[in-house]
Design a protein around this motif. Structure first.
Motif, short mmCIF file in Angstrom:
data_model
loop_
_atom_site.label_atom_id
_atom_site.label_comp_id
_atom_site.label_asym_id
_atom_site.label_seq_id
_atom_site.Cartn_x
_atom_site.Cartn_y
_atom_site.Cartn_z
N ALA A 332 37.94 36.39 38.71
CA ALA A 332 38.88 36.88 39.72
C ALA A 332 40.26 37.14 39.10
CB ALA A 332 39.00 35.88 40.86
N PHE A 333 40.58 36.44 38.02
CA PHE A 333 41.86 36.62 37.34
C PHE A 333 41.76 36.02 35.95
CE2 PHE A 333 42.02 33.01 40.29
CZ PHE A 333 42.20 31.94 39.43
N PHE A 334 42.64 36.45 35.06
CA PHE A 334 42.65 35.88 33.72
C PHE A 334 44.08 35.56 33.30
CE2 PHE A 334 42.73 40.50 33.08
CZ PHE A 334 43.78 40.66 32.19
N SER A 335 44.18 34.66 32.36
CA SER A 335 45.49 34.17 31.92
C SER A 335 46.23 35.21 31.10
CB SER A 335 45.32 32.90 31.07
OG SER A 335 44.62 31.90 31.77
N THR A 336 47.52 35.27 31.32
CA THR A 336 48.41 36.06 30.50
C THR A 336 49.65 35.23 30.21
OG1 THR A 336 49.46 38.24 30.26
CG2 THR A 336 49.64 37.16 32.40
N ARG A 337 50.53 35.74 29.40
CA ARG A 337 51.66 34.92 28.95
C ARG A 337 52.50 34.39 30.09
NH1 ARG A 337 55.38 37.21 24.21
NH2 ARG A 337 53.40 36.76 23.13
N ASN A 338 52.73 35.21 31.10
CA ASN A 338 53.64 34.83 32.18
C ASN A 338 52.94 34.40 33.46
OD1 ASN A 338 55.92 35.52 30.58
ND2 ASN A 338 55.57 37.68 31.06
N SER A 342 45.44 39.49 38.19
CA SER A 342 44.36 39.50 39.18
C SER A 342 43.43 40.69 38.93
CB SER A 342 44.93 39.58 40.60
OG SER A 342 45.56 38.37 40.94
N ARG A 343 42.15 40.40 38.89
CA ARG A 343 41.12 41.43 38.78
C ARG A 343 40.71 41.89 40.19
NH1 ARG A 343 37.72 41.29 34.22
NH2 ARG A 343 38.98 41.50 32.33
N PRO A 344 39.90 42.95 40.27
CA PRO A 344 39.50 43.45 41.59
C PRO A 344 38.93 42.39 42.53
CG PRO A 344 38.95 45.08 39.94
CD PRO A 344 39.46 43.87 39.19
#
Length: 482
Positions: A332-338, A342-344
């Motif tokens: 549903a979502f993945f980690s990023t730096r900040n 959110s994915r579809p």
């Protein structure tokens, strides 16, 4: 004139796509009438219906000893609140047969600090395959002594029907009973759920017969990936077509008929504690596309309409597939730096959060399109929420004119909110919007409702346009509401 920002340009483009297409196609758009039995609302959708599931390995500290689930992970906590997540399940193969290291007390403390801040209850998987009943009892006791109010239940084992053969239900029944008895002796107020098998109603029925009225079982759990193995999908377009087809719905009906009547006859609720569209982390170009947003929204409403206690979508940056951790294509979502991108699928979950709190209202559709799904909920706020999903896609996909007709009860005004992909592209992997805006990396969402034309005086019918590859939530306000 002040130039438009990137965000404002995206909002303007989305609005032009929705309303421009609707304007061009009104004359030829097929008409579908959605009739709503607003006088006889049915099942109450549980407040904790929306859930997520993660691998147990996600509890282990990452680089620098930092936990993923921790009380100061504000972006993740905010995202949980935005999506309406109330149930958090920890399990997956890394809790059981693929376990390399199980969480320790510090890891559990961090999890429950996060859970308190996020307002979720926990379903926790204890190890069965290669496990130790005494070790499981110590884990359960540690949790229950400190965090009992935050616990939903414990499962014992992850998909035992898929353990290396030979391993039968008879083997499982003996092992489960031994582990459960040991845990109960140490934790008399423990609560269990099970059997946590994938698409195996026969094991669920047997589990209900053996443990449904005893052994502290309070919830029947199944896992469900209706599309099967993601790495077996022959082509992305085939996977997307299947996800949005009646074949998926038929598989829901088969699973439901296979075990739910037995659970309900024993007075036990049921939950899909681990689910997504395709297993082994999903299918590339399928599970990560806008098709997953439409599918996820439909999937949640279908199971809510059929009395499920909830759905926990398996997610995370990595999931266990084929005995190793791999990037999750269905996440549903993945980690990023900040924060978190959110994915579809996250947009489908959020759309359900806006439309899925209250009592189920029966819906009847006229002929006009076989690819329109419609659900209705009489909200806890007494507004009526109608979810319309136009699953048509491809060169011949059409905008639909939908007449929303409540029975008897009159509604004075309405609003609409669209879930839409760039260029109405079912294969889009980014750029989708809900209410004209995206979910930000800090978990914030500021989507807007748009006023509808007033209803027709004689029937109280609201007429809306639903473009192809699009979902919409229609919110109707009753006459008696100030």
């Amino acid at each position: 004139m002040k130039p438009l920002s990137g965000l404002n340009l995206r909002l303007l483009a989305s609005a032009l796509l929705v309303f421009g297409l609707a304007t061009r196609t009104v004359a030829s758009a097929p008409l579908v009438t959605v009739t709503l039995d607003t006088e006889n609302p049915g099942l109450v959708i549980p407040a904790d219906f929306e859930g997520l599931s993660f691998e147990a390995s996600q509890l282990l500290p990452g680089p620098g000893g930092i936990h993923y689930f921790r009380r100061d992970n504000h972006a993740l906590i905010h995202l949980f609140h935005t999506l309406g997540i109330k149930s958090l399940r920890l399990g997956g193969n890394t809790a059981d047969r693929d376990a390399r290291k199980l969480p320790d007390e510090a890891d559990l403390d961090s999890l429950f600090a996060f859970a308190k801040a996020a307002g979720v209850k926990i379903i926790y998987c204890l190890r069965l395959h290669g496990g130790d009943p005494q070790a499981d009892a110590r884990t359960a006791k540690y949790i229950m002594d400190r965090y009992a109010s935050q616990m939903d239940c414990f499962s014992i084992g992850q998909e035992p029907s898929s353990y290396p053969k030979p391993y039968s239900y008879s083997d499982y029944e003996k092992d489960w009973r031994k582990f459960a008895d040991t845990i109960i002796a140490a934790v008399p107020d423990v609560k269990f759920c099970g059997p946590s098998v994938h698409k195996n109603p026969a094991w669920a029925r047997q589990f209900i017969a053996d443990f449904g009225q005893a052994s502290h079982v309070i919830l029947i759990t199944e896992h469900f990936y209706p599309g099967g193995a993601g790495n077996k999908v022959p082509a992305p377009e085939v996977g997307r077509d299947c996800m949005l087809s009646d074949n998926f719905v038929k598989s829901y009906e088969t699973l439901y008929n296979g075990f739910v009547p037995a659970a309900l006859s024993d007075g036990l609720p049921y939950r899909l504690e681990e689910a997504n569209n395709y297993f082994n982390g999903g299918a590339k170009g399928v599970s990560d596309t806008f098709a997953a947003a439409l599918w996820g929204l439909d999937f949640m409403h279908w199971w809510a309409e059929h009395g499920a206690k909830g759905v926990n979508f398996h997610t995370g940056d990595f999931v266990s597939a084929n005995y190793r951790l791999e990037p999750a294509k269905y996440t549903a979502f993945f980690s990023t730096r900040n924060g978190y991108v959110s994915r579809p699928l996250a947009y489908g979950i959020k759309a359900f959060d806006l439309s899925g709190h209250g009592r189920v209202v029966r819906v009847e559709l006229s002929s006009g399109s076989s690819r329109l799904a419609a659900y209705a909920v009489l909200g806890n706020d007494n507004d009526l929420y109608v979810t319309l999903i136009n699953q048509e896609h491809g060169a011949d996909a059409q905008t639909l004119t939908v007449a929303v007709r409540p029975s008897r009860t009159r509604f004075k005004s309405g609003q609409i909110l669209y879930l839409i992909a760039p260029d109405h592209n079912v294969a889009a992997i980014s750029g989708e919007t809900l209410g004209g805006t995206e979910i930000e990396v800090d978990g914030n969402w500021n989507g807007k409702w748009t006023l509808l034309k007033p209803p027709e005086n004689d029937t109280g019918t609201f007429t809306v346009q639903i473009p192809a590859v699009c979902a919409a939530i229609v919110k109707l306000l009753p006459m008696s509401k100030p």
